[in-house]
Scaffold this motif. Structure first.
Motif, PDB file in Angstrom:
ATOM      1  N   HIS A  32       0.795  -1.238  -0.057  1.00 41.45           N
ATOM      2  CA  HIS A  32      -0.073   0.104  -0.450  1.00 41.45           C
ATOM      3  C   HIS A  32       1.301   1.261   0.353  1.00 41.45           C
ATOM      4  CE1 HIS A  32      -3.633  -2.420   1.945  1.00 41.45           C
ATOM      5  NE2 HIS A  32      -2.225  -2.791   2.154  1.00 41.45           N
ATOM      6  N   TYR A  34       1.207   5.787   0.564  1.00 39.43           N
ATOM      7  CA  TYR A  34       0.019   7.150   0.742  1.00 39.43           C
ATOM      8  C   TYR A  34       1.315   8.182   1.328  1.00 39.43           C
ATOM      9  CZ  TYR A  34      -3.497   3.984   3.115  1.00 39.43           C
ATOM     10  OH  TYR A  34      -4.669   2.484   3.003  1.00 39.43           O
ATOM     11  N   PHE A  44      -4.646   7.884   0.791  1.00 38.75           N
ATOM     12  CA  PHE A  44      -4.190   7.001   0.343  1.00 38.75           C
ATOM     13  C   PHE A  44      -3.685   7.250  -1.731  1.00 38.75           C
ATOM     14  CE2 PHE A  44      -4.803   2.330  -1.377  1.00 38.75           C
ATOM     15  CZ  PHE A  44      -5.554   2.174  -3.030  1.00 38.75           C
ATOM     16  N   ILE A  47      -2.668   0.596  -3.824  1.00 33.25           N
ATOM     17  CA  ILE A  47      -2.376  -0.836  -3.266  1.00 33.25           C
ATOM     18  C   ILE A  47      -2.436  -1.919  -4.758  1.00 33.25           C
ATOM     19  CG2 ILE A  47      -5.431  -0.876  -3.679  1.00 33.25           C
ATOM     20  CD1 ILE A  47      -5.170  -3.157  -1.564  1.00 33.25           C
ATOM     21  N   PHE A  87       4.532   7.009   2.281  1.00 40.65           N
ATOM     22  CA  PHE A  87       5.079   5.780   3.439  1.00 40.65           C
ATOM     23  C   PHE A  87       4.559   4.388   2.052  1.00 40.65           C
ATOM     24  CE2 PHE A  87       5.823   7.156   7.151  1.00 40.65           C
ATOM     25  CZ  PHE A  87       4.750   8.817   7.082  1.00 40.65           C
ATOM     26  N   ILE A 100      -2.232  -3.311   8.989  1.00 38.47           N
ATOM     27  CA  ILE A 100      -1.090  -3.189   7.629  1.00 38.47           C
ATOM     28  C   ILE A 100      -0.122  -2.455   8.374  1.00 38.47           C
ATOM     29  CG2 ILE A 100      -0.035  -1.516   5.577  1.00 38.47           C
ATOM     30  CD1 ILE A 100      -3.210  -1.168   5.155  1.00 38.47           C
ATOM     31  N   PHE A 102       3.303   0.117   8.562  1.00 38.64           N
ATOM     32  CA  PHE A 102       4.268   0.904   8.058  1.00 38.64           C
ATOM     33  C   PHE A 102       5.675   1.009   7.881  1.00 38.64           C
ATOM     34  CE2 PHE A 102       0.379   2.678   5.666  1.00 38.64           C
ATOM     35  CZ  PHE A 102      -0.646   2.180   6.034  1.00 38.64           C
TER      36      PHE A 102
ATOM     37  N   TYR B  34      -8.581   1.359  12.935  1.00 37.42           N
ATOM     38  CA  TYR B  34      -7.021   2.073  13.099  1.00 37.42           C
ATOM     39  C   TYR B  34      -6.880   2.763  14.362  1.00 37.42           C
ATOM     40  CZ  TYR B  34      -7.771  -1.079   9.202  1.00 37.42           C
ATOM     41  OH  TYR B  34      -7.936  -2.270   8.427  1.00 37.42           O
ATOM     42  N   TYR B  36      -3.163   4.756  15.439  1.00 36.95           N
ATOM     43  CA  TYR B  36      -1.566   5.051  14.695  1.00 36.95           C
ATOM     44  C   TYR B  36      -1.668   5.899  15.902  1.00 36.95           C
ATOM     45  CZ  TYR B  36      -2.621   2.352  10.766  1.00 36.95           C
ATOM     46  OH  TYR B  36      -3.068   1.184   9.231  1.00 36.95           O
ATOM     47  N   LEU B  44       4.809   5.190  10.835  1.00 40.20           N
ATOM     48  CA  LEU B  44       3.410   5.082  11.168  1.00 40.20           C
ATOM     49  C   LEU B  44       3.329   4.262  12.181  1.00 40.20           C
ATOM     50  CD1 LEU B  44       1.433   6.392   8.723  1.00 40.20           C
ATOM     51  CD2 LEU B  44       1.156   7.128  10.229  1.00 40.20           C
ATOM     52  N   GLN B  45       2.470   4.101  12.935  1.00 37.08           N
ATOM     53  CA  GLN B  45       3.744   2.465  14.108  1.00 37.08           C
ATOM     54  C   GLN B  45       1.668   2.735  14.454  1.00 37.08           C
ATOM     55  OE1 GLN B  45       5.374   3.895  18.326  1.00 37.08           O
ATOM     56  NE2 GLN B  45       5.489   1.847  18.136  1.00 37.08           N
ATOM     57  N   LEU B  46       1.371   1.748  14.156  1.00 36.98           N
ATOM     58  CA  LEU B  46      -0.390   0.882  14.159  1.00 36.98           C
ATOM     59  C   LEU B  46       0.286   0.478  15.945  1.00 36.98           C
ATOM     60  CD1 LEU B  46      -2.312  -0.107  13.064  1.00 36.98           C
ATOM     61  CD2 LEU B  46      -1.825  -2.681  13.236  1.00 36.98           C
ATOM     62  N   GLY B  97     -10.643  -3.950   4.572  1.00 40.22           N
ATOM     63  CA  GLY B  97      -8.886  -4.562   4.979  1.00 40.22           C
ATOM     64  C   GLY B  97      -7.902  -3.842   4.434  1.00 40.22           C
ATOM     65  N   GLU B  99      -7.795  -0.375   1.491  1.00 41.63           N
ATOM     66  CA  GLU B  99      -7.606   1.010   1.518  1.00 41.63           C
ATOM     67  C   GLU B  99      -8.210   1.856   2.887  1.00 41.63           C
ATOM     68  OE1 GLU B  99      -9.537   2.881  -1.654  1.00 41.63           O
ATOM     69  OE2 GLU B  99      -9.067   5.286  -1.080  1.00 41.63           O
ATOM     70  N   GLN B 100      -7.462   2.305   3.537  1.00 35.30           N
ATOM     71  CA  GLN B 100      -7.613   3.590   4.666  1.00 35.30           C
ATOM     72  C   GLN B 100      -7.847   4.906   4.919  1.00 35.30           C
ATOM     73  OE1 GLN B 100      -4.826   1.550   8.006  1.00 35.30           O
ATOM     74  NE2 GLN B 100      -5.131  -0.308   6.967  1.00 35.30           N
TER      75      GLN B 100
END
Lengths: 112, 111
Positions: A32, A34, A44, A47, A87, A100, A102, B34, B36, B44-46, B97, B99-100
């Motif tokens: 993905h 971004y 976005f 993908i 990202f 996901i 990153f 989500y 982050y 970007l930390q999940l 699940g 594209e965010q």
């Protein structure tokens, strides 16, 4: 496992091309991409799925080498609006419940 | 159309104080949600993600917790903030699940 992006930063003049790379040590199902402008939320771009399916921005292209677990984002004839941090995120399973992960991002600055 | 809200936009809290950040999504049902955190140099930390009410997966063991009391509401909490909790907190949702869609974020400064 966080994917690794390269380069960390790049400066271009308007109209030049750029390639941003993303690699993972694990087998991937999806990659993905971004873009985030300073102080804003990520947006976005694209993908790429295992098997060749892609969905995304018309003016941006990307590739996904499943065997090498790598992806590249191609920005051609860059515009000032392309500036920001890019990202890549990776998904390991064909499952909407999968997360996901990153990378740390690649900062792109376009000069006029 | 779908909309994601986060509040507050900015927050300054002393070390040891509690935290509650809220995220709501409109215009869709049963989204993946989500949390982050974005700190300098770490991308970007999940932190947490949820695929349904009451279902929370934690990615980073720390003093933060998350809850999903309603289908389109996601809350990030802490009982006692640490200096290292400072950062830009982003909520995101996804339909499939893949594209965010990210919210505007909350900039948290712990002093």
């Amino acid at each position: 496992q966080q994917p690794v992006q390269s380069p960390q930063a790049v400066i271009l003049r308007e109209g030049e091309d750029a390639v941003i790379n993303c690699s993972s040590s694990k087998a991937l199902y999806s990659v993905h991409w971004y873009r985030q402008k300073h102080g804003e939320a990520p947006v976005f771009l694209m993908i790429l799925l295992k098997g060749g399916e892609q969905k995304g921005h018309e003016k941006i292209s990307a590739s996904f080498n499943e065997k090498k677990q790598q992806s590249s984002l191609y920005l051609t004839a860059s515009q000032l609006s392309y500036s920001g941090t890019y990202f890549c995120g990776t998904g390991e399973r064909m499952n909407r419940d999968d997360k996901i992960i990153f990378g740390k991002g690649t900062r792109l600055h376009i000069l006029p | 159309s779908q909309t994601i809200h986060q509040w507050p936009a900015t927050l300054v809290q002393p070390v040891g104080s509690p935290l509650s950040l809220e995220c709501t999504v409109e215009g869709t049902s049963n989204p993946n949600l989500y949390w982050y955190r974005q700190a300098a140099g770490r991308g970007l930390q999940l932190l947490f993600y949820s695929v349904g009410i009451g279902q929370i997966s934690s990615e980073v063991p720390q003093n933060l917790s998350a809850s999903r009391p309603q289908d389109r509401q996601f809350i990030l909490s802490s009982k006692k903030l640490l200096l290292s909790d400072s950062g830009f907190y982003l909520c995101a949702w996804s339909r499939d699940g893949y594209e965010q869609y990210f919210g505007p974020g909350t900039r948290l400064t712990v002093t």
